[in-house]
Design an enzyme around this catalytic site. Structure first.
Site, PDB file in Angstrom:
ATOM      1  CG  ASP A 198      49.111  37.124  38.573  1.00 18.47           C
ATOM      2  OD1 ASP A 198      48.145  37.576  37.693  1.00 18.47           O
ATOM      3  OD2 ASP A 198      49.964  37.829  38.760  1.00 18.47           O
ATOM      4  CG  PHE A 204      55.186  41.051  36.028  1.00 20.00           C
ATOM      5  CD1 PHE A 204      56.153  42.043  36.300  1.00 20.00           C
ATOM      6  CD2 PHE A 204      53.950  41.377  35.610  1.00 20.00           C
ATOM      7  CE1 PHE A 204      55.894  43.114  36.151  1.00 20.00           C
ATOM      8  CE2 PHE A 204      53.584  42.763  35.432  1.00 20.00           C
ATOM      9  CZ  PHE A 204      54.538  43.717  35.659  1.00 20.00           C
ATOM     10  CE  LYS A 210      49.281  41.719  30.913  1.00 22.38           C
ATOM     11  NZ  LYS A 210      49.663  41.526  32.289  1.00 22.38           N
TER      12      LYS A 210
HETATM   13  C1  LIG Z   1      50.245  42.249  33.331  1.00 25.31           C
HETATM   14  C2  LIG Z   1      50.247  41.230  34.593  1.00 25.31           C
HETATM   15  C3  LIG Z   1      49.983  41.737  35.852  1.00 25.31           C
HETATM   16  C4  LIG Z   1      49.853  43.437  36.071  1.00 25.31           C
HETATM   17  O1  LIG Z   1      48.793  43.882  35.471  1.00 25.31           O
HETATM   18  P1  LIG Z   1      48.611  45.475  35.248  1.00 25.31           P
HETATM   19  O2  LIG Z   1      47.327  45.662  34.464  1.00 25.31           O
HETATM   20  O3  LIG Z   1      49.578  46.037  34.429  1.00 25.31           O
HETATM   21  O4  LIG Z   1      48.679  45.926  36.747  1.00 25.31           O
HETATM   22  C5  LIG Z   1      49.976  41.032  36.909  1.00 25.31           C
HETATM   23  N1  LIG Z   1      50.135  39.754  36.892  1.00 25.31           N
HETATM   24  C6  LIG Z   1      50.460  39.208  35.520  1.00 25.31           C
HETATM   25  C7  LIG Z   1      50.504  37.671  35.917  1.00 25.31           C
HETATM   26  C8  LIG Z   1      50.487  40.100  34.511  1.00 25.31           C
HETATM   27  O5  LIG Z   1      50.707  39.320  33.489  1.00 25.31           O
END
Ligand SMILES: *Cc1c(COP(=O)(O)O)cnc(C)c1O
Length: 402
Positions: free
Chosen positions: A219, A134, A248
């Site tokens: 990521d 994701f 986050k």
């Molecule tokens: C939450 C998340 C995203 C997206 O972040 P947003 O602030 O919702 O755009 C991307 N990569 C990972 C691994 C995430 O957990």
């Protein structure tokens, strides 16, 4: 529980639980009906230092009464300081500030493509990603994540992403072609169900990237800023990426994100080629610095690691007591997943009935991701409530499992 009265004027893209919160303190939330909830979801790993942390509140008020935003046309000393601290604490030399996880990933993808371009490889633009990944909800990041449920109905999938199974180095090797620019991976898949990627696989990716002239992007939007007991999760494997994204937990609840990179990886991003209006504004930067004051304080990350161990031990005992509900405990630090024999949405609802917030994820997993300031008593209380949720699920009439 509270009920929201009038029809909502918000686009109904979220299936919200029927509860609203009025205030919070540390790991606790108080609903608008005055009931106390234990927060083991941290707003999806965002409120890293808990609700209303005095240092965060003090910083918000101090900076908020002084200066919020001047744009990137001018200097922002708080941003310079924040970037320097992030670089000093990581593999990175340089930082690009953005506002959300998806936006940080967009910056990472653009950075990688541009680096290939500036080095005379305009044909290298494709990014390899992994099943279960994701990376966000923008048009490019849904293509990177590759999940049908997020792509459907949004027109042609953005070109340039190839998805392969995680853990299979030969498949990665075979998928690298003359157009490949980068490999992008979460060291622990979050939304995908707290799936820990084996360090040996990450080492293999690093070696492959070095051999084939590719950029390695981690990521760490969810795994970063202390969540796993290290500042960033890559430290567990010892594998350093070329580019890393963080979001986050970075602002403790204030929206902000960052794309960190080596000077070499960032070479293509010269004046004028990328930008954002809001990214790195004075208010965000002051709050980001306040997060680092807390998370990088001596002993903080060791404490997270220790509490993570305790939490996973308690959850392993919970699994032994409720084998019909809990299948597996996995994760690192305070990023823990319970793989379930019941739907994670049902489990989260049962936990909510016990006044405990947890977060469903993919692969039939529920995430236990409390604020990093959680203490031993709160862990014991949270596990007790999880036990009560399991017992309630055991009592209900049998349903189809998995
Ligand atoms: C939450 C998340 C995203 C997206 O972040 P947003 O602030 O919702 O755009 C991307 N990569 C990972 C691994 C995430 O957990």
């Amino acid at each position: 529980m509270d009920s929201v009265q009038a029809p909502s004027a918000i686009v109904p893209t979220y299936a919200r639980a029927n509860v609203a919160f009025d205030r919070g303190e540390g790991c606790w939330l108080v609903s608008t009906a005055g009931e106390r909830y234990l927060d083991f979801g941290a707003g999806i790993a965002v409120t890293s230092v808990g609700h209303a942390h005095p240092h965060m509140v003090e910083t918000l008020i101090r900076q908020g009464s002084k200066l919020w935003h001047v744009s990137n046309l001018y200097q922002t000393p708080e941003g310079e300081r924040f970037a320097r601290r992030l670089a000093d604490a990581t593999f990175a030399d340089l930082v690009f500030f953005t506002n959300s996880g998806a936006e940080a990933n967009e910056a990472a993808i653009k950075m990688a493509r541009r680096r290939q371009w500036i080095d005379g490889h305009p044909e290298r633009y494709r990014v390899l990603t992994f099943e279960g990944a994701f990376h966000g909800r923008t048009l490019a990041t849904i293509a990177a994540g590759g999940q049908k449920k997020y792509l459907e109905g949004f027109g042609p999938k953005v070109e340039g992403f190839d998805q392969i199974p995680a853990g299979d180095l030969e498949a990665v090797e075979a998928a690298v072609g003359p157009e490949t620019a980068a490999i992008m991976i979460e060291p622990i898949q979050g939304e995908g169900g707290v799936r820990v990627i084996a360090p040996a696989f990450l080492r293999g990716l690093r070696a492959l990237c070095d051999r084939r002239g590719l950029l390695l992007i981690f990521d760490e939007v969810q795994t970063g800023v202390g969540r796993t007991g290290r500042f960033f999760a890559y430290e567990h494997s010892g594998v350093q990426p070329d580019i890393l994204t963080s979001a986050k937990g970075l602002g403790g609840g204030f929206p902000m994100s960052a794309c960190l990179a080596t000077a070499d990886a960032a070479r293509g991003l010269t004046a004028g080629v990328h930008g954002t209006t809001f990214g790195g504004n004075a208010l965000a930067m002051a709050i980001g610095n306040a997060t680092l004051d807390i998370v990088l304080a001596p002993g903080f990350l060791d404490r997270v690691a220790g509490l993570g161990l305790l939490l996973r031990q308690r959850l392993a005992e919970l699994k032994d007591r409720h084998p019909g509900i809990v299948d597996e405990v996995r994760g690192e630090g305070l990023m823990v997943g319970l793989k379930l024999h019941v739907p994670p949405g049902d489990f989260a609802a049962a936990a909510l009935a016990q006044k405990l917030l947890v977060i469903p994820a993919g692969d039939n997993v529920v995430r236990i991701i409390p604020p990093l300031v959680v203490n031993e008593e709160e862990i014991a209380e949270g596990v007790r409530r999880l036990g009560a949720a399991c017992a309630a699920l055991e009592r209900r009439p049998a349903v189809a499992v998995e």
